[in-house]
Motif scaffolding. Sequence first.
Motif, short mmCIF file in Angstrom:
data_model
loop_
_atom_site.label_atom_id
_atom_site.label_comp_id
_atom_site.label_asym_id
_atom_site.label_seq_id
_atom_site.Cartn_x
_atom_site.Cartn_y
_atom_site.Cartn_z
N ALA A 280 5.91 4.24 -10.80
CA ALA A 280 5.33 4.98 -11.90
C ALA A 280 6.44 5.79 -12.99
O ALA A 280 6.29 5.71 -13.98
N GLU B 80 -0.92 3.18 -16.50
CA GLU B 80 -1.48 2.20 -15.56
C GLU B 80 -0.85 2.57 -14.12
O GLU B 80 -1.35 2.72 -13.18
N ALA B 81 0.36 2.45 -14.26
CA ALA B 81 1.14 2.55 -13.08
C ALA B 81 0.99 3.82 -12.40
O ALA B 81 0.90 4.22 -11.22
N CYS B 82 0.95 5.05 -13.25
CA CYS B 82 0.78 6.37 -12.95
C CYS B 82 -0.72 6.52 -12.43
O CYS B 82 -0.76 7.35 -11.32
N THR C 255 -2.28 4.33 -10.87
CA THR C 255 -2.44 3.74 -9.51
C THR C 255 -1.84 4.40 -8.50
O THR C 255 -2.55 4.79 -7.20
N ALA C 256 -0.58 5.04 -8.88
CA ALA C 256 -0.05 5.96 -7.73
C ALA C 256 -0.98 7.24 -7.39
O ALA C 256 -0.97 7.74 -6.31
N SER D 109 4.78 3.02 -5.26
CA SER D 109 3.93 3.11 -6.30
C SER D 109 4.37 4.50 -7.09
O SER D 109 4.40 4.48 -8.59
N ASP E 108 0.93 -1.23 0.14
CA ASP E 108 -0.08 0.03 0.08
C ASP E 108 0.85 1.36 0.04
O ASP E 108 0.31 2.35 0.16
N ARG F 94 1.42 0.33 -19.88
CA ARG F 94 1.91 -0.17 -18.47
C ARG F 94 1.97 1.10 -17.88
O ARG F 94 1.82 1.13 -16.47
N ASP G 166 -3.88 7.57 -7.59
CA ASP G 166 -5.09 6.97 -6.74
C ASP G 166 -4.83 7.03 -5.15
O ASP G 166 -5.54 7.21 -4.36
N LEU G 167 -3.32 6.36 -5.14
CA LEU G 167 -2.83 6.39 -3.72
C LEU G 167 -2.40 7.49 -3.08
O LEU G 167 -2.54 7.82 -1.98
#
Length: 316
Positions: free
Chosen positions: A92, A111-113, A115-116, A88, A83, A108, A118-119
């Motif tokens: 990214a 997508e990694a960016c 995810t980061a 993340s 988490d 990809r 969102d966190l």
Amino acid sequence: MSPPPPPLGRPRRRAAQAFDEALDDADLVAARTALSQGRWQHTRTLLVQTGDDWDRRGHRLTVLARESYCAAWAREWLLAEPDSGDASALLALAQVRRVLRGKEKPARAREACATAADLLPADPSPWLGLLLLECAQGAEGDVVRLFEQVRTRYADHHHAHHLVVAWLAERRVDAGPDPLHEVYDFANWAAEQAPADSPLAILPVVAHAERYRTLAAAGHEPADPVASGHWVGRRARQVMKTAFDWWLEWEQEGHPRRLVDLNFLAHAKVCEGRGAEAAALFHRIGDHVTAAPWSYPDRDARTAFRTARAAALGTA
């Protein structure tokens, strides 16, 4: 399984490199060295200590992300702390760099960016990663949208403004020199909107250099920037004077990317023929040369910097 450590020769290769984008950030250099050995805990501590100093955080993440081993160790960190927003964000930015080196698919990295982001909803750094990607290969609407996402989180983001200036400077290059080009309007607007102590005051100088880069590459300006008339017009001189006067008053000793600005300003003063002012800047820069703008349009940046510095300091 943990990724293998880099070969033992790597530190010697780094010492031989002409540039170090870490600039004078000793803590960043130490964390990068530890990360190269798989000790990601040092990077974890560094990013925690950086907090919400967004310019410093973006600088540190992008420098770490340049290393070829970064993505592997960021994944290792995420295995230990699934988490972790910092892990993340690092992954990214590393994925973006892999795309720019032709080692990863853009989807990809995006997508990694995401995810980061969102966190870490308040952090502009994942959006900076997307902006890096789209400035290199994206559509105009995406660049503008992503820049606004960065500005929503931190209006004076230094790196993001530099990226957009470089991107804008490449527009309508076939039309040749244009004193009313949009890159100048954008840089002036950003400098006027920024607080009085913001290094974005130097952005009009950056815009001038980036526009020269594109015009020279297209054959509209001489390949030798000193031989170009790009820096000697009345408007250009006023831009340079305003930026230099600002630097004399504010100096910005604490900004993580101030040496980027000082290299642009020293380059401008050299091209303008203002040797004494350039000398003052070279003293402050020391050995922290940056590839841009000394490499423009296709020069050896280290040689160009050393030649200009020696002439300004009278040591040629």
